[in-house]
Design an enzyme around this catalytic site. Structure first.
Site, PDB file in Angstrom:
ATOM      1  N   CYS A   2      -1.438   7.321   5.669  1.00 42.09           N
ATOM      2  CA  CYS A   2      -0.486   8.391   5.404  1.00 42.09           C
ATOM      3  C   CYS A   2      -1.066   9.707   5.893  1.00 42.09           C
ATOM      4  O   CYS A   2      -2.225   9.802   6.259  1.00 42.09           O
ATOM      5  CB  CYS A   2      -0.195   8.467   3.921  1.00 42.09           C
ATOM      6  N   ARG A  27       0.027   8.371  13.253  1.00 45.93           N
ATOM      7  CA  ARG A  27      -0.613   7.473  12.288  1.00 45.93           C
ATOM      8  C   ARG A  27       0.341   6.373  11.834  1.00 45.93           C
ATOM      9  O   ARG A  27      -0.100   5.340  11.331  1.00 45.93           O
ATOM     10  CB  ARG A  27      -1.053   8.258  11.046  1.00 45.93           C
ATOM     11  N   TRP A  81       3.272   5.696   4.447  1.00 43.27           N
ATOM     12  CA  TRP A  81       3.381   4.312   4.893  1.00 43.27           C
ATOM     13  C   TRP A  81       3.384   3.461   3.640  1.00 43.27           C
ATOM     14  O   TRP A  81       2.429   3.453   2.870  1.00 43.27           O
ATOM     15  CB  TRP A  81       2.204   3.961   5.798  1.00 43.27           C
ATOM     16  N   ASN A 119      -2.808  10.169  -0.499  1.00 44.99           N
ATOM     17  CA  ASN A 119      -3.166   9.081   0.407  1.00 44.99           C
ATOM     18  C   ASN A 119      -4.108   8.148  -0.332  1.00 44.99           C
ATOM     19  O   ASN A 119      -4.981   8.602  -1.069  1.00 44.99           O
ATOM     20  CB  ASN A 119      -3.889   9.603   1.654  1.00 44.99           C
ATOM     21  N   GLY A 120      -3.977   6.845  -0.091  1.00 48.89           N
ATOM     22  CA  GLY A 120      -4.870   5.884  -0.720  1.00 48.89           C
ATOM     23  C   GLY A 120      -4.126   4.967  -1.663  1.00 48.89           C
ATOM     24  O   GLY A 120      -2.887   4.914  -1.673  1.00 48.89           O
ATOM     25  N   GLU A 503      -7.761  -9.911  22.254  1.00 51.49           N
ATOM     26  CA  GLU A 503      -7.240  -8.543  22.327  1.00 51.49           C
ATOM     27  C   GLU A 503      -5.894  -8.518  23.025  1.00 51.49           C
ATOM     28  O   GLU A 503      -4.976  -7.788  22.627  1.00 51.49           O
ATOM     29  CB  GLU A 503      -8.254  -7.645  23.037  1.00 51.49           C
ATOM     30  N   LYS A 507      -2.394  -7.154  21.340  1.00 51.87           N
ATOM     31  CA  LYS A 507      -1.566  -6.087  21.905  1.00 51.87           C
ATOM     32  C   LYS A 507      -0.117  -6.535  22.035  1.00 51.87           C
ATOM     33  O   LYS A 507       0.818  -5.789  21.727  1.00 51.87           O
ATOM     34  CB  LYS A 507      -2.107  -5.664  23.285  1.00 51.87           C
ATOM     35  N   GLU A 510       1.514  -6.759  18.583  1.00 53.63           N
ATOM     36  CA  GLU A 510       1.624  -5.451  17.925  1.00 53.63           C
ATOM     37  C   GLU A 510       2.872  -4.691  18.350  1.00 53.63           C
ATOM     38  O   GLU A 510       3.556  -4.090  17.516  1.00 53.63           O
ATOM     39  CB  GLU A 510       0.399  -4.589  18.256  1.00 53.63           C
ATOM     40  N   HIS A 526      -7.856 -29.539  21.091  1.00 52.65           N
ATOM     41  CA  HIS A 526      -8.088 -29.651  19.658  1.00 52.65           C
ATOM     42  C   HIS A 526      -6.945 -29.061  18.837  1.00 52.65           C
ATOM     43  O   HIS A 526      -7.137 -28.695  17.669  1.00 52.65           O
ATOM     44  CB  HIS A 526      -9.403 -28.971  19.292  1.00 52.65           C
ATOM     45  N   LYS A 625      -1.689   3.869  12.451  1.00 44.88           N
ATOM     46  CA  LYS A 625      -2.809   4.091  13.357  1.00 44.88           C
ATOM     47  C   LYS A 625      -4.143   4.077  12.628  1.00 44.88           C
ATOM     48  O   LYS A 625      -5.088   3.414  13.040  1.00 44.88           O
ATOM     49  CB  LYS A 625      -2.626   5.441  14.078  1.00 44.88           C
TER      50      LYS A 625
END
Length: 630
Positions: A2, A27, A81, A119-120, A503, A507, A510, A526, A625
């Site tokens: 946030c 963010r 958020w 925030n938190g 990665e 991406k 996301e 496998h 973010k």
């Protein structure tokens, strides 16, 4: 995750609050709001607290503030958020406390006594809520934050700072708080524990600010004090006081004012359509900047005393999350191969919750773009509690908590990264890890100076090599046209390119919301081979290395089952486009450094696939973010 912006002064702070929230939009958030103390600039006006909130973008909040003609000298603002409670106006910050007793949603806002942003996560909010409900407090939201507002109100006896300090002694979890009170119209108080908060000081002495990120105050002030764990702050017009968690005053030398370069220009899109696109194309510059001061390899690149630390250690423990974790996996291959030091890589959010066997001679390395990642910070503190004293941070923010809490550091120079999906932070982390590999190899005496210089020259060439890879964009766009029609994708790599496959899959999922998985190519038989059909595109990272022939066999397994391959192939691999196989030829092979080059096309593939699907590239759903809560 946030964002907080708050201010108190002699003139209107509302434009600064709005601008600050706009600077923090990168963010990620799903609601926003602000609260002010009314009448502060209009003599004789009715005083009290007023707020406006929205589940739309900050631009909508700005329009609401303008329509309501908000012009006040004290206020708090927030982007949220959602954690506790769905994204909605009633759950959006700021939260009010009207005191105990009945009230409704139609209660006059002027009767509110406390306004607060947070925030938190408050871990003991359920217990506190039950206690406050027993005292007659009525809760309007499903959030943990509203508990804090009521708790402060229940402790208030005419001194907001004292009420906040007493409240923090009852809170468990992480918080950055900014609070105002109806009866103290020129006072703003704040506190932090486990979540970042900075104090911005107006050089003219007219206004002081609190923010979760110095970037929020870009263009307003560059005079910043970074609050430490447990700090509390009391702001009034042109004045401020700091204390520790026990209420003991802090001297200026204990929390010095730092001149922090404004980031406003970095937040401009310039000719690009999205921040992610801009940041992908900034990578040659970011890599070059990260290597600017590296004239030769030396342990002291990582801070004073690094040579002694490197001599004393016998292993590495790397702690990271998300993209930073994948950079650490690449580093494991480099360090074990070139420096001959055993490396353990841990997901930070898992490491602190399992029984591990500490090794006091291990170098603990933490990796984070922001330096405020809650899980990584907690993992570092846990490692220290187990007796680990050798610590090093690889981070993009020199003033971050992670850097301050580690003995050594290497600051990447990626610049501000706004797109939620990390790109240039990842490649600059890789560059920093390669420097660390060479410095460790030098200290341990396992590479000659000639070999070290050869590797350093190859690293210096990487920015130019990345520029050449970016020229492949038109070919990657043609791949993206295919991927935009798919619902799933599989990424394969071997050796140090397996983390690059991870990665690439991250991406794609996301920002395009395509389900993507990555596997070591040798694992196909496998399990993952069962998923392969013509509707499951398979991306293969195919460098010209010792594992190439085995990788080709894995590719044939895919083709034999009707799968369609998309291969990033080095020169001289003899991999060519054919039926069921689409190949893009990489401009050059860079030996150990090839992971840096091969990730660039995967970033572009994700970006252009997301464009094709019409998703919000820079602000993907459900993601933020800077992950400053667990």
């Amino acid at each position: 995750m946030c964002g907080i912006v708050a201010g108190v002064g002699q003139n209107d702070v509302v434009p600064v609050l709005i601008q600050g929230l706009q600077r923090l939009e990168y963010r990620g958030y799903d609601s926003c709001g602000l609260a002010v103390h009314t009448g502060s600039l209009v003599p004789g006006a009715h005083t009290g607290l007023h707020r406006t909130r929205s589940t739309a973008r900050v631009a909508q909040l700005q329009a609401q503030a303008q329509a309501e003609e908000l012009r006040e000298s004290i206020g708090i603002a927030h982007t949220r958020w959602a954690t506790h409670g769905e994204p909605s106006v009633v759950n959006a910050h700021p939260h009010f406390s009207f005191g105990p007793g009945p009230h409704s949603a139609d209660s006059p806002e002027q009767t509110a006594r406390i306004a607060l942003v947070h925030n938190g996560i408050i871990e003991n909010y359920e217990t506190l809520r039950q206690q406050l409900e027993a005292k007659g407090y009525v809760f309007a939201s499903a959030t943990d934050t509203e508990v804090v507002a009521h708790l402060i109100d229940s402790l208030y006896e005419g001194d907001l700072f004292q009420a906040l300090r007493e409240a923090t002694t009852q809170l468990r979890g992480a918080y950055a708080l900014a609070v105002i009170h109806r009866d103290e119209p020129h006072r703003l108080v704040g506190a932090r524990a486990g979540s970042p908060l900075v104090l911005g000081i107006d050089a003219a002495g007219q206004r002081n600010f609190l923010a979760s990120d110095a970037m929020a105050l870009a263009g307003v002030t560059d005079q910043i004090i970074y609050l430490e764990e447990g700090d509390l702050v009391d702001l009034q017009t042109g004045k401020y006081w700091l204390s520790d968690s026990q209420g003991q005053p802090l001297e200026a030398a204990q929390r010095p004012v730092q001149a922090v370069k404004a980031f406003a220009a970095a937040a401009e899109l310039e000719p690009y359509q999205h921040y992610m696109q801009k940041e992908i194309f900034e990578q040659p510059r970011a890599l070059s900047d990260t290597l600017t001061d590296v004239l030769e390899i030396s342990p002291e690149l990582f801070g004073d005393g690094a040579y002694s630390t490197f001599k004393a250690i016998d292993s590495l423990l790397i702690l990271a999350c998300g993209t930073s974790y994948y950079s650490a996996l690449v580093a494991k291959y480099w360090i074990e191969s070139l420096a001959k030091i055993p490396v353990q890589v841990e997901i930070a959010s898992e490491y602190r919750y399992r029984d591990s066997v500490p090794n006091p001679r291990a170098l603990v390395i933490t990796v984070s773009q922001s330096g405020e990642t809650a899980d990584t910070l907690a993992a570092l503190r846990h490692a220290k509690s187990l007796g680990h004293q050798h610590t090093l941070s690889i981070c993009n923010v020199a003033t971050s908590t992670l850097v301050r809490e580690c003995r050594h550091s290497y600051i990447t120079r990626a610049g501000v990264e706004i797109g939620v999906a990390s790109t240039k932070a990842f490649t600059t982390q890789l560059a920093a890890f390669f420097l660390l590999t060479l410095a460790l190899a030098q200290t341990k005496g396992v590479l000659s100076e000639a070999q070290i210089n050869e590797h350093l020259q190859a690293l210096r060439h990487i920015p130019s090599a990345v520029q050449a890879v970016l020229a492949l964009e038109p070919q990657i766009i043609s791949w993206a046209d295919d991927f935009a029609r798919m619902d799933n994708a599989l990424f394969l790599g071997r050796g140090m390119h397996y983390p690059i496959a991870l990665e690439g899959a991250l991406k794609l999922k996301e920002i395009s919301y395509i389900h993507a998985e990555a596997y070591p190519a040798g694992e196909l038989k496998h399990g993952p081979l069962a998923l392969v059909t013509s509707q499951m595109p398979v991306v293969v990272v195919a460098p010209n290395d010792a594992l190439l022939e085995k990788l080709k066999s894995n590719m044939q397994e895919v083709r034999a089952r009707g799968g369609v391959l998309y291969v990033l192939a080095d020169a001289n691999t003899h991999i060519h486009s054919d039926k069921g196989l689409h190949a893009i030829r990489m401009p050059e092979h860079s030996g150990p450094l090839s992971p840096i080059l091969h990730v660039i096309p995967l970033q572009l593939l994700a970006y252009h696939t997301a464009l094709g699907k019409g998703t919000d590239v820079d602000k993907p759903r459900n993601l933020a973010k800077s992950v400053t809560v667990e």
